[in-house]
Design a protein around this motif. Structure first.
Motif, mmCIF file in Angstrom:
data_model
loop_
_atom_site.group_PDB
_atom_site.id
_atom_site.type_symbol
_atom_site.label_atom_id
_atom_site.label_comp_id
_atom_site.label_asym_id
_atom_site.label_seq_id
_atom_site.Cartn_x
_atom_site.Cartn_y
_atom_site.Cartn_z
ATOM 1 N N VAL A 141 1.061 -6.440 4.604
ATOM 2 C CA VAL A 141 0.431 -7.128 5.732
ATOM 3 C C VAL A 141 1.454 -7.932 6.510
ATOM 4 O O VAL A 141 1.434 -7.993 7.738
ATOM 5 C CB VAL A 141 -0.711 -8.031 5.224
ATOM 6 N N SER A 142 2.410 -8.546 5.797
ATOM 7 C CA SER A 142 3.407 -9.388 6.458
ATOM 8 C C SER A 142 4.404 -8.574 7.258
ATOM 9 O O SER A 142 5.035 -9.089 8.175
ATOM 10 C CB SER A 142 4.159 -10.219 5.415
ATOM 11 N N LEU A 143 4.551 -7.274 6.941
ATOM 12 C CA LEU A 143 5.511 -6.459 7.676
ATOM 13 C C LEU A 143 5.131 -6.318 9.142
ATOM 14 O O LEU A 143 5.982 -6.160 10.002
ATOM 15 C CB LEU A 143 5.620 -5.066 7.029
ATOM 16 N N GLY A 144 3.833 -6.382 9.436
ATOM 17 C CA GLY A 144 3.409 -6.261 10.817
ATOM 18 C C GLY A 144 3.634 -7.516 11.625
ATOM 19 O O GLY A 144 3.472 -7.498 12.843
ATOM 20 N N SER A 145 3.984 -8.605 10.999
ATOM 21 C CA SER A 145 4.186 -9.861 11.712
ATOM 22 C C SER A 145 5.614 -10.052 12.182
ATOM 23 O O SER A 145 5.935 -11.092 12.736
ATOM 24 C CB SER A 145 3.792 -11.039 10.799
ATOM 25 N N GLY A 146 6.479 -9.047 11.927
ATOM 26 C CA GLY A 146 7.857 -9.148 12.362
ATOM 27 C C GLY A 146 8.787 -9.822 11.398
ATOM 28 O O GLY A 146 9.953 -10.023 11.691
ATOM 29 N N GLU A 147 8.305 -10.214 10.226
ATOM 30 C CA GLU A 147 9.168 -10.853 9.251
ATOM 31 C C GLU A 147 10.068 -9.819 8.594
ATOM 32 O O GLU A 147 9.733 -8.642 8.480
ATOM 33 C CB GLU A 147 8.315 -11.554 8.184
ATOM 34 N N ASN A 148 11.229 -10.277 8.153
ATOM 35 C CA ASN A 148 12.195 -9.390 7.511
ATOM 36 C C ASN A 148 11.853 -9.270 6.034
ATOM 37 O O ASN A 148 12.310 -10.053 5.210
ATOM 38 C CB ASN A 148 13.614 -9.935 7.703
ATOM 39 N N GLN A 149 10.992 -8.306 5.695
ATOM 40 C CA GLN A 149 10.569 -8.096 4.331
ATOM 41 C C GLN A 149 10.693 -6.625 3.996
ATOM 42 O O GLN A 149 10.602 -5.760 4.858
ATOM 43 C CB GLN A 149 9.129 -8.570 4.115
ATOM 44 N N GLY A 150 10.887 -6.336 2.716
ATOM 45 C CA GLY A 150 11.022 -4.961 2.283
ATOM 46 C C GLY A 150 10.884 -4.850 0.785
ATOM 47 O O GLY A 150 10.872 -5.847 0.058
ATOM 48 N N ASN A 151 10.782 -3.610 0.315
ATOM 49 C CA ASN A 151 10.642 -3.313 -1.102
ATOM 50 C C ASN A 151 11.742 -2.348 -1.501
ATOM 51 O O ASN A 151 12.056 -1.409 -0.764
ATOM 52 C CB ASN A 151 9.256 -2.720 -1.387
#
Length: 274
Positions: A203-213
Motif C-alpha cells: 500500500v505504501s508503494l503507491g504513496s511515492g515512498e522509497n520502499q521495496g522487498n
C-alpha cells in the motif's frame, strides 16, 4: 406457508462470517514489530524444520516459520521418457510451487496462477546453482512445494524447504541453499517480514515512498549467492546493505537446518550390529 422438508431451514436473519474474524493488528508506533521483534535488527522468526514426512516421495521436508507453513516433496531422479532428449548430458530440474486454497484469503482453487508460475521460476533459478545436475544425465528431478499457510517471506522459506528436501532425497549438491527476505520500511528495514507487513508495504508503494522487498538465496558453505529477487524501489546503497543483512539472516538459519538434516540421516541409518 408449507415447510420444505427437503431443505435445511436456516435462520431468517444471517450475519457475515467475516465479522467474527480478528482484524489485522495495527503496526505499533514503537520500534517493536507486530510479533515482538525489533526493527532494524537481524531478528528472524523461530523456525521448526522436519525431514522425511512423506514416505511416497524420494525426499521431503516441512518448515514452519512463525505462521508460515510449507511442505516440499522431491521425486526422482527418473529417466526422461522423450526420445529427443536422450542426448542430454546434464539432468533437468522442474519446480512447481502452489498455494493451498486455505493458505490465505486470496486463494480459492488448486489451479496454478501467474503468481505461482513466477514463484516456481524464481525457485528453480535459486536451486539450480546448488545441485550437481551433471551427475544425472538424461534424468529429471521434480521439486513440488505446497504453501499450507502464507504469513510472509514465502519464497525465501520455499527455497530453504526445497533445498532440505533435495538433501533428504540424496541428490548430490554443492551446498544447501538457504533463503532470507528483507523489506525496507522507510529509514529502517524488516527482516523476514510477515504477511501483514508485506501488504502494508504494498500500500505504501503507491504513496511515492522509497520502499521495496528483497529475497536472497545463499550457499553458506561456499559463501555465494544463487538467487536474488527484488520488488519495489530501492537505491543502490539500500540494495547492497539489504543483501548483506539477508546473508547474515541465512547464517542464523544454517545451524537449525544442519541439525534437522543430521537427525534425518540418523533416522535413516541402519541400527548398529550387536
Amino acid at each position: 406457508m408449507p415447510t420444505d422438508t427437503k431443505r435445511v431451514q436456516g435462520p431468517e436473519v444471517s450475519q457475515s462470517p467475516y465479522i467474527f474474524c480478528l482484524s489485522p493488528p495495527k503496526r505499533p508506533i514503537a520500534d517493536s514489530r507486530i510479533d515482538g521483534r525489533q526493527r532494524g535488527q537481524v531478528d528472524v522468526r523461530p523456525v521448526f524444520v522436519r525431514c522425511g514426512l512423506v514416505s511416497q516421495a524420494k525426499g521431503s521436508a516441512y518448515i514452519e516459520a512463525g505462521n508460515s507453513k510449507l511442505m516440499c516433496c522431491v521425486y526422482g531422479p527418473k529417466e526422461i521418457e522423450r526420445k529427443d532428449e536422450l542426448d542430454m548430458k546434464c539432468g533437468r530440474m522442474m519446480t512447481d510451487m502452489r498455494f493451498a486454497p486455505f493458505s490465505c484469503r486470496e486463494r480459492g482453487s488448486w489451479i496454478q496462477g501467474s503468481e505461482e508460475k513466477d514463484l516456481s521460476l524464481m525457485l528453480l533459478e535459486s536451486l539450480k546453482p546448488g545441485v550437481r545436475l551433471h551427475k544425472y544425465p538424461r534424468s529429471q528431478i521434480e521439486v513440488n512445494v505446497m504453501v499450507l499457510e502464507n504469513d510472509g517471506s514465502v519464497l525465501a522459506h520455499a527455497v530453504t524447504c526445497a533445498s532440505l528436501a533435495l538433501a533428504d532425497a540424496g541428490i548430490e549438491m554443492y551446498d544447501l541453499v538457504l533463503g532470507c527476505s528483507i523489506q525496507q520500511d522507510g529509514a529502517t528495514y524488516l527482516i523476514d517480514p510477515t504477511c501483514v507487513e508485506e501488504s502494508s508495504s504494498t500500500v505504501s508503494l503507491g504513496s511515492g515512498e522509497n520502499q521495496g522487498n528483497l529475497t536472497v538465496a545463499f550457499l553458506p558453505s561456499l559463501n555465494q549467492i544463487s538467487g536474488l529477487q527484488s520488488d519495489g524501489e530501492m537505491d543502490e546503497e539500500t540494495l547492497t546493505s539489504g543483501v548483506r543483512i539477508c546473508i547474515e539472516g541465512c547464517f542464523k538459519l544454517y545451524p537449525v537446518i544442519q541439525q534437522a538434516l543430521s537427525r534425518a540421516v540418523r533416522r535413516k541409518a541402519p541400527p548398529p550390529e550387536s
